[in-house]
Design a protein around this motif. Structure first.
Motif, PDB file in Angstrom:
ATOM      1  N   LYS A   4      28.480 195.272  75.998  1.00  0.00           N
ATOM      2  CA  LYS A   4      27.477 196.037  75.258  1.00  0.00           C
ATOM      3  C   LYS A   4      28.202 196.999  74.336  1.00  0.00           C
ATOM      4  O   LYS A   4      29.198 197.602  74.701  1.00  0.00           O
ATOM      5  N   ALA A   5      27.718 197.118  73.104  1.00  0.00           N
ATOM      6  CA  ALA A   5      28.294 198.092  72.168  1.00  0.00           C
ATOM      7  C   ALA A   5      28.160 199.483  72.769  1.00  0.00           C
ATOM      8  O   ALA A   5      27.293 199.746  73.595  1.00  0.00           O
ATOM      9  N   LEU A   6      29.025 200.372  72.357  1.00  0.00           N
ATOM     10  CA  LEU A   6      28.989 201.740  72.873  1.00  0.00           C
ATOM     11  C   LEU A   6      27.668 202.417  72.531  1.00  0.00           C
ATOM     12  O   LEU A   6      27.068 202.164  71.490  1.00  0.00           O
ATOM     13  N   PHE A   7      27.227 203.298  73.428  1.00  0.00           N
ATOM     14  CA  PHE A   7      25.973 204.012  73.228  1.00  0.00           C
ATOM     15  C   PHE A   7      26.117 205.043  72.107  1.00  0.00           C
ATOM     16  O   PHE A   7      27.190 205.614  71.895  1.00  0.00           O
ATOM     17  N   THR A   8      25.012 205.272  71.420  1.00  0.00           N
ATOM     18  CA  THR A   8      24.948 206.255  70.336  1.00  0.00           C
ATOM     19  C   THR A   8      23.835 207.261  70.651  1.00  0.00           C
ATOM     20  O   THR A   8      23.184 207.164  71.698  1.00  0.00           O
ATOM     21  N   GLN A   9      23.585 208.180  69.740  1.00  0.00           N
ATOM     22  CA  GLN A   9      22.539 209.188  69.952  1.00  0.00           C
ATOM     23  C   GLN A   9      21.160 208.563  70.129  1.00  0.00           C
ATOM     24  O   GLN A   9      20.295 209.151  70.753  1.00  0.00           O
ATOM     25  N   GLU A  10      20.950 207.358  69.597  1.00  0.00           N
ATOM     26  CA  GLU A  10      19.651 206.698  69.744  1.00  0.00           C
ATOM     27  C   GLU A  10      19.325 206.386  71.200  1.00  0.00           C
ATOM     28  O   GLU A  10      18.169 206.236  71.570  1.00  0.00           O
ATOM     29  N   GLU A  11      20.348 206.262  72.057  1.00  0.00           N
ATOM     30  CA  GLU A  11      20.124 205.981  73.472  1.00  0.00           C
ATOM     31  C   GLU A  11      19.997 207.255  74.310  1.00  0.00           C
ATOM     32  O   GLU A  11      19.953 207.191  75.529  1.00  0.00           O
ATOM     33  N   CYS A  12      19.927 208.399  73.660  1.00  0.00           N
ATOM     34  CA  CYS A  12      19.845 209.682  74.362  1.00  0.00           C
ATOM     35  C   CYS A  12      18.459 210.302  74.200  1.00  0.00           C
ATOM     36  O   CYS A  12      17.855 210.224  73.134  1.00  0.00           O
ATOM     37  N   VAL A  25      21.628 212.044  84.091  1.00  0.00           N
ATOM     38  CA  VAL A  25      22.607 211.040  83.668  1.00  0.00           C
ATOM     39  C   VAL A  25      22.953 211.357  82.226  1.00  0.00           C
ATOM     40  O   VAL A  25      22.067 211.527  81.386  1.00  0.00           O
ATOM     41  N   ILE A  26      24.246 211.468  81.964  1.00  0.00           N
ATOM     42  CA  ILE A  26      24.700 211.818  80.619  1.00  0.00           C
ATOM     43  C   ILE A  26      25.487 210.665  80.014  1.00  0.00           C
ATOM     44  O   ILE A  26      26.005 209.798  80.718  1.00  0.00           O
ATOM     45  N   VAL A  27      25.559 210.689  78.693  1.00  0.00           N
ATOM     46  CA  VAL A  27      26.342 209.721  77.923  1.00  0.00           C
ATOM     47  C   VAL A  27      27.508 210.477  77.305  1.00  0.00           C
ATOM     48  O   VAL A  27      27.306 211.502  76.643  1.00  0.00           O
ATOM     49  N   LEU A  28      28.717 209.984  77.538  1.00  0.00           N
ATOM     50  CA  LEU A  28      29.896 210.606  76.926  1.00  0.00           C
ATOM     51  C   LEU A  28      30.087 210.092  75.509  1.00  0.00           C
ATOM     52  O   LEU A  28      29.745 208.947  75.196  1.00  0.00           O
ATOM     53  N   ARG A  29      30.645 210.934  74.668  1.00  0.00           N
ATOM     54  CA  ARG A  29      30.994 210.517  73.304  1.00  0.00           C
ATOM     55  C   ARG A  29      32.068 209.429  73.380  1.00  0.00           C
ATOM     56  O   ARG A  29      32.994 209.527  74.188  1.00  0.00           O
ATOM     57  N   PRO A  30      31.988 208.417  72.529  1.00  0.00           N
ATOM     58  CA  PRO A  30      33.042 207.391  72.517  1.00  0.00           C
ATOM     59  C   PRO A  30      34.431 207.985  72.306  1.00  0.00           C
ATOM     60  O   PRO A  30      35.406 207.518  72.892  1.00  0.00           O
ATOM     61  N   ILE A  83      21.773 213.364  76.984  1.00  0.00           N
ATOM     62  CA  ILE A  83      21.161 212.915  78.229  1.00  0.00           C
ATOM     63  C   ILE A  83      20.644 211.501  78.001  1.00  0.00           C
ATOM     64  O   ILE A  83      19.914 211.244  77.043  1.00  0.00           O
ATOM     65  N   ALA A  84      21.018 210.587  78.899  1.00  0.00           N
ATOM     66  CA  ALA A  84      20.685 209.170  78.738  1.00  0.00           C
ATOM     67  C   ALA A  84      19.192 208.905  78.897  1.00  0.00           C
ATOM     68  O   ALA A  84      18.540 209.485  79.776  1.00  0.00           O
ATOM     69  N   LYS A  85      18.663 208.006  78.075  1.00  0.00           N
ATOM     70  CA  LYS A  85      17.320 207.495  78.298  1.00  0.00           C
ATOM     71  C   LYS A  85      17.371 206.627  79.555  1.00  0.00           C
ATOM     72  O   LYS A  85      18.316 205.850  79.737  1.00  0.00           O
ATOM     73  N   PRO A  86      16.392 206.741  80.443  1.00  0.00           N
ATOM     74  CA  PRO A  86      16.435 205.967  81.692  1.00  0.00           C
ATOM     75  C   PRO A  86      16.583 204.467  81.482  1.00  0.00           C
ATOM     76  O   PRO A  86      17.268 203.794  82.248  1.00  0.00           O
TER      77      PRO A  86
END
Length: 195
Positions: A4-12, A25-30, A83-86
């Motif tokens: 899967k491509a790395l998560f971006t702000q759209e997934e937060c 649940v958090i998303v770290l910056r690439p 913060i990650a979208k569920p």
């Protein structure tokens, strides 16, 4: 199955400096990831605390648990994308999250567990239960899991279900059971149910 491509702000759900991260649940910056970590599931962490986890943080440290492998790590608050979208959590991430005890949970070597918490995927898969020592820990466990899990079940020491939530809605005990318990407790002068 490809990466899967790395998560971006759209997934937060939220991004920015002033968001409280603890218990989310958090998303770290690439850019925070090591060179050899370039999969989206390596960006997902559960935040257990730290001065950088508060709204308007006074410090920079954020303490986390990896939802890929359960490793405990520390990051700077500037490493957090949001913060990650569920819905972006993989099944593996949900199962790993279900194994995390709440922040401030009592030491199991010094306290006897009274409950066990389980989380189920929609296909009914789950991992081993998590020991919880008090009703307060049960409440904290449900709170930290409810936005991310399909089904949460809490059992007592005899492995009887005492609480169940499906898709964010309490399914057990139902309102009738709660009222019946309250009536019995009130007649016996006992304590009220507080879950």
């Amino acid at each position: 199955m490809g990466e899967k491509a790395l998560f971006t702000q759209e997934e937060c759900l939220r991004t920015g400096y002033d968001m409280p991260l603890e218990g989310k649940v958090i998303v770290l910056r690439p850019s925070a990831l090591p060179e050899n970590c370039r999969e989206a599931n390596e960006q997902l962490y559960f935040c257990t605390g730290g001065n950088g986890s508060k709204a308007n943080p006074s410090g920079r440290s954020v303490f986390t648990v990896s939802l890929k492998d359960g490793e405990r790590t520390r990051w700077n608050s500037s490493d957090v994308l949001g913060i990650a979208k569920p819905e972006i959590l993989t099944e593996q991430a949900r199962l790993q999250l279900s194994q995390i005890r709440p922040s401030g949970a009592l030491d199991l070597q010094m306290h006897e567990p009274q409950y066990s918490g389980y989380c189920f995927l929609p296909d009914r898969r789950y991992t081993s239960g998590v020991w919880l020592c008090s009703p307060h820990e049960v409440k904290d466990y449900v709170e930290m899991q409810k936005d991310y899990q399909h089904r949460i079940m809490i059992c007592d020491r005899d492995d009887f279900c005492v609480f169940e939530m499906v898709e964010g809605t309490v399914s057990f005990p139902n309102q009738e059971a709660i009222e019946a318990h309250r009536n019995v407790q009130n007649q016996n002068g006992g304590m009220d149910l507080k879950l």
